[in-house]
Write a protein that holds these residues in place. Structure first.
Motif, PDB file in Angstrom:
ATOM      1  N   ASP A  62     -55.977 -26.092  36.646  1.00  4.68           N
ATOM      2  CA  ASP A  62     -55.014 -26.464  37.402  1.00  4.68           C
ATOM      3  C   ASP A  62     -53.726 -25.645  37.048  1.00  4.68           C
ATOM      4  OD1 ASP A  62     -54.696 -27.929  34.974  1.00  4.68           O
ATOM      5  OD2 ASP A  62     -54.550 -29.896  36.099  1.00  4.68           O
ATOM      6  N   ARG A  63     -53.796 -24.697  36.355  1.00  2.00           N
ATOM      7  CA  ARG A  63     -52.487 -24.377  35.578  1.00  2.00           C
ATOM      8  C   ARG A  63     -52.181 -22.660  36.347  1.00  2.00           C
ATOM      9  NH1 ARG A  63     -55.666 -25.268  31.729  1.00  2.00           N
ATOM     10  NH2 ARG A  63     -55.621 -23.350  31.287  1.00  2.00           N
ATOM     11  N   PRO A  64     -50.978 -22.774  36.733  1.00  2.00           N
ATOM     12  CA  PRO A  64     -50.421 -21.267  37.330  1.00  2.00           C
ATOM     13  C   PRO A  64     -50.768 -20.380  36.226  1.00  2.00           C
ATOM     14  CG  PRO A  64     -48.640 -22.580  37.371  1.00  2.00           C
ATOM     15  CD  PRO A  64     -49.578 -23.446  36.919  1.00  2.00           C
ATOM     16  N   VAL A  65     -51.048 -18.995  36.679  1.00  2.00           N
ATOM     17  CA  VAL A  65     -50.999 -17.821  35.611  1.00  2.00           C
ATOM     18  C   VAL A  65     -50.095 -17.161  35.754  1.00  2.00           C
ATOM     19  CG1 VAL A  65     -52.327 -16.176  34.315  1.00  2.00           C
ATOM     20  CG2 VAL A  65     -53.448 -18.239  34.927  1.00  2.00           C
ATOM     21  N   ASP A  66     -49.152 -16.706  34.909  1.00  2.00           N
ATOM     22  CA  ASP A  66     -47.868 -15.824  35.414  1.00  2.00           C
ATOM     23  C   ASP A  66     -48.007 -14.590  34.217  1.00  2.00           C
ATOM     24  OD1 ASP A  66     -46.546 -17.292  37.239  1.00  2.00           O
ATOM     25  OD2 ASP A  66     -45.701 -18.557  35.621  1.00  2.00           O
ATOM     26  N   ASP A  67     -48.981 -14.310  33.545  1.00  2.00           N
ATOM     27  CA  ASP A  67     -49.091 -13.297  32.688  1.00  2.00           C
ATOM     28  C   ASP A  67     -50.580 -12.460  32.791  1.00  2.00           C
ATOM     29  OD1 ASP A  67     -50.648 -15.273  31.470  1.00  2.00           O
ATOM     30  OD2 ASP A  67     -50.214 -14.987  29.385  1.00  2.00           O
ATOM     31  N   ALA A  68     -50.610 -12.168  34.163  1.00  2.00           N
ATOM     32  CA  ALA A  68     -51.980 -11.541  34.357  1.00  2.00           C
ATOM     33  C   ALA A  68     -51.728 -10.171  33.740  1.00  2.00           C
ATOM     34  CB  ALA A  68     -52.259 -11.553  35.754  1.00  2.00           C
ATOM     35  N   ASP A  69     -52.857  -9.369  33.166  1.00  2.00           N
ATOM     36  CA  ASP A  69     -52.731  -8.128  32.764  1.00  2.00           C
ATOM     37  C   ASP A  69     -52.407  -6.924  33.897  1.00  2.00           C
ATOM     38  OD1 ASP A  69     -53.395  -9.060  30.186  1.00  2.00           O
ATOM     39  OD2 ASP A  69     -55.546  -9.118  30.750  1.00  2.00           O
ATOM     40  N   HIS A  70     -53.198  -7.199  35.004  1.00  2.86           N
ATOM     41  CA  HIS A  70     -52.793  -6.320  36.109  1.00  2.86           C
ATOM     42  C   HIS A  70     -53.164  -7.089  37.444  1.00  2.86           C
ATOM     43  CE1 HIS A  70     -52.928  -2.880  33.535  1.00  2.86           C
ATOM     44  NE2 HIS A  70     -54.077  -3.386  32.951  1.00  2.86           N
ATOM     45  N   VAL A  71     -52.272  -7.141  38.444  1.00  8.08           N
ATOM     46  CA  VAL A  71     -52.489  -7.546  39.774  1.00  8.08           C
ATOM     47  C   VAL A  71     -51.897  -6.293  40.854  1.00  8.08           C
ATOM     48  CG1 VAL A  71     -51.524  -9.184  41.526  1.00  8.08           C
ATOM     49  CG2 VAL A  71     -51.931  -9.637  38.942  1.00  8.08           C
ATOM     50  N   GLN A  72     -52.963  -5.656  41.607  1.00  6.23           N
ATOM     51  CA  GLN A  72     -52.837  -4.573  42.554  1.00  6.23           C
ATOM     52  C   GLN A  72     -53.405  -4.973  43.726  1.00  6.23           C
ATOM     53  OE1 GLN A  72     -54.555  -1.926  39.620  1.00  6.23           O
ATOM     54  NE2 GLN A  72     -52.914  -0.621  39.950  1.00  6.23           N
ATOM     55  N   PHE A  73     -52.700  -4.617  44.801  1.00  4.98           N
ATOM     56  CA  PHE A  73     -52.980  -4.620  46.267  1.00  4.98           C
ATOM     57  C   PHE A  73     -53.586  -3.451  46.708  1.00  4.98           C
ATOM     58  CE2 PHE A  73     -50.307  -8.609  46.129  1.00  4.98           C
ATOM     59  CZ  PHE A  73     -51.210  -9.470  46.756  1.00  4.98           C
ATOM     60  N   GLN A  74     -54.531  -3.337  47.370  1.00  9.70           N
ATOM     61  CA  GLN A  74     -55.081  -2.117  47.952  1.00  9.70           C
ATOM     62  C   GLN A  74     -55.419  -2.463  49.572  1.00  9.70           C
ATOM     63  OE1 GLN A  74     -59.230  -1.172  46.331  1.00  9.70           O
ATOM     64  NE2 GLN A  74     -58.622   1.104  46.934  1.00  9.70           N
ATOM     65  N   VAL A  75     -54.848  -1.663  50.404  1.00 10.49           N
ATOM     66  CA  VAL A  75     -54.890  -1.677  51.666  1.00 10.49           C
ATOM     67  C   VAL A  75     -55.350  -0.515  52.217  1.00 10.49           C
ATOM     68  CG1 VAL A  75     -53.441  -2.257  53.790  1.00 10.49           C
ATOM     69  CG2 VAL A  75     -52.759  -3.046  51.474  1.00 10.49           C
ATOM     70  N   TRP A  76     -56.443  -0.644  53.262  1.00 12.68           N
ATOM     71  CA  TRP A  76     -56.919   0.271  54.128  1.00 12.68           C
ATOM     72  C   TRP A  76     -57.372  -0.112  55.388  1.00 12.68           C
ATOM     73  CZ3 TRP A  76     -59.572  -1.989  49.894  1.00 12.68           C
ATOM     74  CH2 TRP A  76     -60.963  -2.471  50.382  1.00 12.68           C
TER      75      TRP A  76
END
Length: 154
Positions: A62-76
């Motif tokens: 139930d805790r937010p994570v603000d220190d992810a290693d990588h977050v990337q959006f891919q759009v196609w």
């Protein structure tokens, strides 16, 4: 010889008892990791040339994570899905995703990550987020319908 065996057996039993107890104490002290949860927050419909905030919320338990290693959006466009990596290659690296046009998202706090994107043509698009946090990876996807300005006004 039997005197040596009688003396040696209690020592072995004592050692096994100590090892067994120490393993039990360690296993009680470590809790299993909770899986990460990714909630995509992307509009269902947008207009051409509209600047859109692609967002996702990352939590663990139930805790937010603000220190992810990588977050990337891919759009196609759904008609042009990119080729999957070869089976022997495994998961694509952040650099590979970026080479395919993925956008790196920034943390906005409280587990929210976002990146801006502008859709240039009408159609149905797939938005997939690639998230790596610690040893966990998630890549949910959703669809966005992009309409011309006239269609959106109606």
């Amino acid at each position: 010889m039997s005197g040596q065996v009688r003396w040696f057996m209690p020592v072995i039993i004592l050692l096994l008892t100590m090892v067994g107890c120490s393993n039990e104490e360690q296993s009680q002290g470590t809790e299993p990791l909770e899986m990460i949860k990714v909630q995509l927050m992307v509009p269902d419909e947008v207009s051409i040339k509209e600047d859109v905030a692609l967002q996702m919320k990352l939590t663990q338990g139930d805790r937010p994570v603000d220190d992810a290693d990588h977050v990337q959006f891919q759009v196609w466009n759904e008609e042009n899905e990119p080729a999957a990596p070869a089976a022997d290659k495994g998961m694509m690296s952040p650099e590979d995703l970026e080479a395919q046009g993925a956008i790196t998202a920034a943390s906005a706090g409280d587990g929210i990550y976002e990146a801006n994107y502008t859709f240039e043509e009408a159609g149905v698009y797939v938005v997939q987020v690639h998230v790596t946090a610690g040893s966990m990876h998630a890549m949910p996807r959703t669809k966005v319908t992009v309409v011309s300005g006239e269609a959106a006004a109606q």
